[in-house]
Design an enzyme around this catalytic site. Structure first.
Site, mmCIF file in Angstrom:
data_model
loop_
_atom_site.group_PDB
_atom_site.id
_atom_site.type_symbol
_atom_site.label_atom_id
_atom_site.label_comp_id
_atom_site.label_asym_id
_atom_site.label_seq_id
_atom_site.Cartn_x
_atom_site.Cartn_y
_atom_site.Cartn_z
ATOM 1 C CG PHE A 248 -1.918 -1.154 1.230
ATOM 2 C CD1 PHE A 248 -2.628 -1.542 0.110
ATOM 3 C CD2 PHE A 248 -2.088 -1.873 2.403
ATOM 4 C CE1 PHE A 248 -3.493 -2.625 0.152
ATOM 5 C CE2 PHE A 248 -2.952 -2.963 2.457
ATOM 6 C CZ PHE A 248 -3.662 -3.338 1.329
ATOM 7 N N GLY A 475 0.431 -8.922 -3.976
ATOM 8 C CA GLY A 475 -0.919 -9.413 -3.692
ATOM 9 C C GLY A 475 -1.893 -8.976 -4.764
ATOM 10 N N GLY A 697 -5.590 0.311 -9.004
ATOM 11 C CA GLY A 697 -5.435 0.086 -7.565
ATOM 12 C C GLY A 697 -5.609 1.345 -6.734
ATOM 13 C CD GLU A 698 -1.882 4.407 -6.033
ATOM 14 O OE1 GLU A 698 -2.136 4.410 -4.819
ATOM 15 O OE2 GLU A 698 -0.794 4.766 -6.500
#
Ligand code: MOS
Length: 738
Positions: A248, A475, A697-698
């Site tokens: 993250f 992941g 993802g963001e």
């Protein structure tokens, strides 16, 4: 391969493997525990010793004296490494705080010693025997206290730009003249990444050569930063990170684990492994820094934005980066008169740094509540208000367009699917037993950077394809989309492809961060496969452009040869990188979405339940729908955490984050969200890369928390502008009920 013109048709368009729902190829090794994570690599090198990090007990000041005598005599202890005896090392310019401090202390729990022992327990026990005398000085720990004094910092585009507000048109005049105005201040707290796997490393020296098995998002950056830290050339450093249990953003740059492991290993002449324990992650490593954001919107009565200002304040250690909370506001909505600015306070708290959609996530937490508030003032539906202010060009630079921008479709499709038309316009209208129920919406938006990425692909005599790149899989599913890409390009089934990642001896990929990983790393594999296809064609005297790769064969001019036959005499290799030219800078490569949330607020207790969530996204070609969906669901969950739970509480007297475990820093679990759905719009972005893909993802987290806050408002009529929206902020203001 230089990518500098719209992609046009290519072998990926066949989409026999790419774009198909594909279970993770690394799933079996992960679910059976066979995938070794950094701390579990017992077998990679013999004779490993254990290091335990001791952190500073003060936030600011200096160590007067450190007494390690008792600890040195404790059972199993090999060495106590401190800044005084560690030997030469530097601080990489990407680490704001030193990763082994002394005598000066920059923040609480900054590493001041590494205890190296035969076992972890011995090292930890010995740490309690170290006595430190500190000279503590008062630090600055309160962001709000610097509200009026913190200086402006560089434009929202970040480092290097002049320290000034960014202006387009005349915001003040337009705002003053606007018939409908909003002026509101929002705050977001310090947050922690809390990925499943804390930072961990094993370091081993062989002469002046360093090998580390670590958990990093960016293998090549780790090599560079270790080279700076240990003053040795990059060629003498090998970084291996094949399995990463989440990051993250916390693992974009090296942290204390790897530096301490390498210092410890150098000191004892044995390999040393160090994990930052879960409680230590909170104050020793990095976090998402708190913000205070003022947003002003001025609209005409039809709901068109004429004036928009977003001013953000955040804090960091001296030399640290600001939270770029205003970046999305510069591009998301139309409006001729615009003002954005960032100010930065110096705080003596642990270092603030990137966390999932850095800047964008906290910025949208504020902006997207402001949009909801303005829609209400205008008497407009908040979906309609957003649609009315869509722009197909950069509002600051109208000649710059978005390569694709389907925000309006995301909003409309989402509204239809979610049953938005049943939402009461006024709050506190709908009850379900003891619960107030409401719906909320937000936009989602994030750019998708073009970044150089390299790979090597080999056709083996068996006909199998081997892909090597230093790309990481944190992941996210990199292994699988890379295998899909190579399978599609070489015309072989997925199980004929082997993917090796996370080794600095492989060609350097974009890495995992900034939602640049999926699109760029697969494009690098595409480029390498083009080279390999050429090598295969050359070997057969075929025209490369005419050769078709399918079913494990190459076919051209009525010849059909199996790939195994081509490589029978020896493996063939293709190696290349995707690189981008001016085209990628001439447009915004962006992704868009809309989040919809149904929330219930308990009429008596203020407890909040998220009942339903829907995200609709347009993010280029979706390479693997199942892992893309997982990324979305994960980010939506993280957004609910930001909305309702996550806050690192600052002790403003002593300067540290008080809650430093997962009992007191809460994140959502399955039971907290009953239903989550994701829809992807069809999009293949020809301007982006040969995969026609972008990241998500963001994108996935931007706006989520605001959609939750807006749903809570619609449910019970309580507007909270201070995250997280814990029930104490609702309780006194809930509607009176009979
Ligand atoms: Mo992301 S914060 O660039 O891992």
């Amino acid at each position: 391969m230089k990518f500098d013109a719209p992609s046009g048709p290519n072998p990926i368009d066949r989409m026999k493997v790419v774009g198909r729902t594909t279970s993770r190829i690394d799933g079996p090794v992960k679910t059976t525990g066979a995938a070794p994570y950094a701390y579990e690599r017992h077998d990679v090198v013999a004779n490993q010793a254990y290091g335990y990090m001791l952190g500073s007990a003060i936030a600011k000041g200096r160590i007067k004296r450190i007494d390690t005598a008792d600890a040195e005599r404790a059972p199993g202890v090999l060495k106590i490494v401190t800044a005084a005896n560690a030997g030469p090392f530097a601080t990489s310019r990407h680490n704001t705080a030193r990763l082994l401090a002394g005598p000066e202390i920059q923040h609480y729990d900054q590493a001041i010693a590494l205890i190296v022992a035969e076992t972890f327990e011995q090292a930890r026990a010995a740490a309690t025997l170290i006595r430190v005398d500190y000279a503590r000085v008062q630090g600055r720990y309160d962001l709000a206290a610097q509200k009026d004094t913190a200086p402006l910092v560089g434009g929202s585009s970040g480092e290097g730009s002049a320290a000034a507000a960014l202006r387009t048109g005349d915001f003040e005049a337009a705002f003053a003249a606007a018939p409908v105005k909003l002026d509101a201040t929002y705050s977001t707290p310090d947050q922690s990444h809390q990925m499943m796997e804390p930072h961990a490393s094993i370091a081993a020296w062989s002469g002046d050569e360093l090998t580390v098995w670590t958990s990093t998002q960016m293998v090549a950056w780790a090599v560079q930063d270790l080279s700076h830290t240990f003053l040795i050339p990059q060629e003498k450093i090998r970084v291996l990170s094949p399995y990463v249990g989440g990051g993250f953003g916390a693992k974009l740059r090296i942290r204390a684990d790897v530096v301490l492991a390498a210092l410890g290993a150098r000191a004892v002449g044995r390999p040393v492994k160090v994990a930052i324990t879960r409680p230590q992650t909170m104050n020793n490593t990095v976090h998402r820094a708190a913000t205070i954001q003022r947003i002003r919107l001025g609209c005409d009565r039809e709901g068109r934005i004429g004036a928009i200002a977003h001013e953000s304040l955040s804090g960091n250690l001296e030399g640290g980066r600001p939270v770029t909370a205003t970046a999305q506001t510069r591009l998301l909505y139309a409006g001729l008169n615009r003002l954005t600015s960032m100010r930065q306070a110096v705080l003596d708290l642990p270092e603030g740094n990137s966390m999932r959609a850095p800047g964008a996530a906290p910025g949208m937490m504020a902006l997207e509540i402001a949009m909801d508030e303005m829609a209400e003032k205008l008497g407009l539906d908040p979906v309609e208000f957003r649609i009315r202010n869509d722009t197909q060009v950069d509002p600051e630079k109208p000649d710059k367009r978005f390569s694709e921008r389907q925000l309006v479709r995301c909003l409309r499709d989402g509204a239809a699917k979610f049953g938005w038309s049943r939402r009461p316009m006024r709050p506190a209208q709908r009850r379900d037993g003891s619960w107030w129920v409401g719906l909320g919406v937000s936009s989602a938006f994030h750019n998708s950077p073009a970044m150089k990425s390299a790979a090597r692909v080999r056709l083996e005599p068996s006909g199998r394809i081997l892909v090597e790149t230093d790309m990481t899989d944190i992941g996210t599913g990199s292994y699988t989309i890379i295998a899909q890409t190579a399978a599609e390009m070489m015309g072989v089934p997925l199980d004929m492809v082997e993917v090796r990642l996370g080794d600095s001896h492989f060609p350097a990929a974009a890495g995992s961060g900034g939602q640049f990983g999926a699109s760029n790393s697969t494009s690098g594999v595409y480029a390498a496969c083009v080279k390999l296809r050429e090598a295969v064609a050359r070997q057969l005297n075929m025209e490369p452009d005419r050769a078709v790769f399918e079913s494990g064969h190459v076919v051209a001019d009525r010849r059909r040869v199996s790939l195994a036959d081509v490589a029978r005499g020896g493996a063939l290799t293709g190696e290349d990188a995707i690189e981008y030219g001016d085209m990628s800078r001439s447009v915004h490569l962006s992704t868009f979405g809309a989040h919809f949330v149904e929330a219930a607020v308990h009429a008596y207790t203020g407890e909040v339940r998220v009942r339903r969530m829907l995200a609709v996204c347009a993010a280029g070609r979706i390479l693997n729908p199942i892992s893309a969906r997982s990324q979305m669901i994960g980010a939506m969950t993280m957004g609910v955490g930001a909305a309702l739970m996550e806050e690192m509480v600052v002790d403003k007297r002593f300067g540290f984050f008080v809650n430093h475990d997962l009992a007191s820093y809460e994140v959502p679990v399955h039971a907290d969200i009953q239903e989550q759905e994701v829809l992807f719009l069809d999009e293949a972005d020809e301007m982006a890369n040969p995969m026609k893909a972008k990241g998500l993802g963001e994108l996935a987290i931007t706006g989520v928390a605001a959609a939750v806050a807006n749903a809570i408002y619609n449910a019970c009529g309580v507007r909270v502008r201070d995250y997280p929206l814990t029930l104490d902020k609702l309780l006194d203001r809930l509607p009176r009920i009979a």
